[in-house]
Design an enzyme around this catalytic site. Structure first.
Site, PDB file in Angstrom:
ATOM      1  N   ILE A  13      37.242  58.484 104.339  1.00 11.15           N
ATOM      2  CA  ILE A  13      38.626  58.010 104.204  1.00 11.15           C
ATOM      3  C   ILE A  13      39.558  58.756 105.154  1.00 11.15           C
ATOM      4  O   ILE A  13      40.431  58.159 105.798  1.00 11.15           O
ATOM      5  CB  ILE A  13      39.109  58.152 102.743  1.00 11.15           C
ATOM      6  CG1 ILE A  13      38.412  57.110 101.859  1.00 11.15           C
ATOM      7  CG2 ILE A  13      40.624  57.973 102.659  1.00 11.15           C
ATOM      8  CD1 ILE A  13      38.739  55.656 102.210  1.00 11.15           C
ATOM      9  N   GLU A  20      33.141  63.505  91.602  1.00 10.32           N
ATOM     10  CA  GLU A  20      34.528  63.691  91.195  1.00 10.32           C
ATOM     11  C   GLU A  20      34.762  63.289  89.740  1.00 10.32           C
ATOM     12  O   GLU A  20      35.893  63.044  89.340  1.00 10.32           O
ATOM     13  CB  GLU A  20      35.443  62.866  92.107  1.00 10.32           C
ATOM     14  CG  GLU A  20      35.444  63.326  93.551  1.00 10.32           C
ATOM     15  CD  GLU A  20      36.363  62.512  94.429  1.00 10.32           C
ATOM     16  OE1 GLU A  20      37.287  63.076  95.034  1.00 10.32           O
ATOM     17  OE2 GLU A  20      36.146  61.281  94.532  1.00 10.32           O
ATOM     18  N   ASN A  79      29.054  52.745  94.606  1.00 12.13           N
ATOM     19  CA  ASN A  79      30.291  53.511  94.487  1.00 12.13           C
ATOM     20  C   ASN A  79      30.075  54.961  94.913  1.00 12.13           C
ATOM     21  O   ASN A  79      28.955  55.448  95.018  1.00 12.13           O
ATOM     22  CB  ASN A  79      30.869  53.409  93.072  1.00 12.13           C
ATOM     23  CG  ASN A  79      30.108  54.210  92.045  1.00 12.13           C
ATOM     24  OD1 ASN A  79      30.060  55.427  92.078  1.00 12.13           O
ATOM     25  ND2 ASN A  79      29.481  53.497  91.097  1.00 12.13           N
ATOM     26  N   SER A  80      31.194  55.658  95.167  1.00 11.54           N
ATOM     27  CA  SER A  80      31.125  57.008  95.741  1.00 11.54           C
ATOM     28  C   SER A  80      30.418  57.999  94.825  1.00 11.54           C
ATOM     29  O   SER A  80      29.740  58.914  95.303  1.00 11.54           O
ATOM     30  CB  SER A  80      32.535  57.509  96.058  1.00 11.54           C
ATOM     31  OG  SER A  80      33.335  57.531  94.891  1.00 11.54           O
ATOM     32  N   LYS A 127      44.250  53.059  89.381  1.00 10.15           N
ATOM     33  CA  LYS A 127      43.085  53.326  90.234  1.00 10.15           C
ATOM     34  C   LYS A 127      42.068  54.187  89.490  1.00 10.15           C
ATOM     35  O   LYS A 127      40.847  53.955  89.581  1.00 10.15           O
ATOM     36  CB  LYS A 127      43.550  54.032  91.517  1.00 10.15           C
ATOM     37  CG  LYS A 127      42.418  54.464  92.469  1.00 10.15           C
ATOM     38  CD  LYS A 127      41.801  53.285  93.186  1.00 10.15           C
ATOM     39  CE  LYS A 127      40.652  53.706  94.117  1.00 10.15           C
ATOM     40  NZ  LYS A 127      41.091  54.556  95.230  1.00 10.15           N
ATOM     41  N   ALA A 155      35.203  52.992 102.895  1.00 13.14           N
ATOM     42  CA  ALA A 155      34.773  53.562 104.167  1.00 13.14           C
ATOM     43  C   ALA A 155      33.549  54.437 103.956  1.00 13.14           C
ATOM     44  O   ALA A 155      33.326  54.958 102.860  1.00 13.14           O
ATOM     45  CB  ALA A 155      35.888  54.375 104.805  1.00 13.14           C
TER      46      ALA A 155
END
Length: 301
Positions: A11, A262, A249-250, A180, A128
């Site tokens: 990002i 996270e 997903n991240s 979010k 990204a």
């Protein structure tokens, strides 16, 4: 505008690339391999808005960057926020305005405690990934929302839009951050635990139901805290999962790479928020513990 990107991962590099495309003087701070590639060949951005290469400065540490900055954009992983803030404190004490563009709840407060000043907050819905050192893939176009008042924030939004990256300034950034976070809370840990891509989560009935329950639990806590969401977060979560159906997903990517996730700043932060208002969040707490357990297993192996 002269901007330092503190955390030139996917990002951070994406934002830096588009800002440079719009004419900003950009300095990236990132890992050695990426820094060396950017210095040698420039930063390459590839994606649905086109492919381009920009010449930007790059360093491993912010103190290596020369001169003063207008903006310090903090894009590190949420758990690295305090350390990143310490490293850019010298620049902020001069004149740079700090802005956190990260996932999760509370990162701007964490940075503010270190920097001793107001830290602005933004959220981006772009996707990204770093394809290789020096190259960032823009995997999904989304809007970047910037909170806070001032000429610099207005200029940032203007430059992002001029580069082709959709952006706008918002007055209700707290609500935006919560929305979010709720979307991430519903999708990320379920994908991380099951290994499924976002769209696949919707195809399994009980996972879809669990996703709904996790988001509803978080939304009830946000409401108790006085946050007006103004949108159905469950429907939005389903929409995001559908629109990014082929994405890992991240959080899942972090586990696959044996990296820390996270989750503490997403589901774990919802649990902490619940405690602050005398509520419980058993679903988010269970998902946090499961993901943390998986982090430990991946590291041991």
């Amino acid at each position: 505008m002269k901007a330092l990107i503190m955390g030139a991962g996917a990002i951070g590099s994406l934002m830096g690339g588009f800002l440079a495309k719009a004419g900003a003087e950009v300095v990236l701070v990132g890992r050695r391999a990426h820094v060396e590639a950017v210095r040698s060949r420039g930063l390459r951005v590839e994606g649905p808005l086109g492919s381009f290469i920009v010449k930007v400065d790059a360093h491993e540490k912010p103190e290596e960057a020369k001169g003063d900055f207008d903006l310090v954009l903090i894009t590190v992983k949420a758990y690295d926020t305090a350390e990143a803030a310490k490293q850019v404190k010298r620049l902020v004490e001069k004149q740079a305005v700090p802005l956190c563009l990260q996932n999760g709840l509370g990162v701007e407060e964490e940075a503010s405690r270190v920097l001793g000043t107001v830290v602005f907050r933004g959220v981006t819905n772009n996707g990204a990934m770093l394809a290789q050192p020096g190259t960032v893939l823009h995997t999904g176009v989304g809007e970047t929302l910037i909170g806070g008042r001032g000429v610099l924030m207005e200029k940032l939004v203007t430059m992002l839009n001029a580069s082709g990256l959709p952006a706008r300034k918002v007055d209700n950034i707290a609500e935006v951050v919560w929305i979010k976070t709720l979307v991430n809370a519903g999708i990320n840990p379920l994908g991380a635990i099951t290994g499924l891509r976002n769209g696949e989560l919707l195809e399994v009935g009980w996972l879809r139901s669990l996703m709904k329950a996790v988001v509803e639990e978080g939304a009830s806590i946000a409401k108790k805290m006085g946050v007006e969401l103004g949108i159905d977060p469950v429907e939005l979560t389903f929409k995001v999962a559908k629109d990014t159906a082929n994405n890992k997903n991240s959080m899942l990517q972090d586990l696959e790479r044996k990296k820390r996730t996270e989750v503490d700043y997403i589901n774990g932060a919802i649990v902490k928020a619940a405690q602050q208002v005398g509520m419980e969040a058993p679903l988010n707490e269970a998902l946090t513990k499961l993901v943390k357990a998986m982090e430990g297993v991946r590291w041991r192996n």
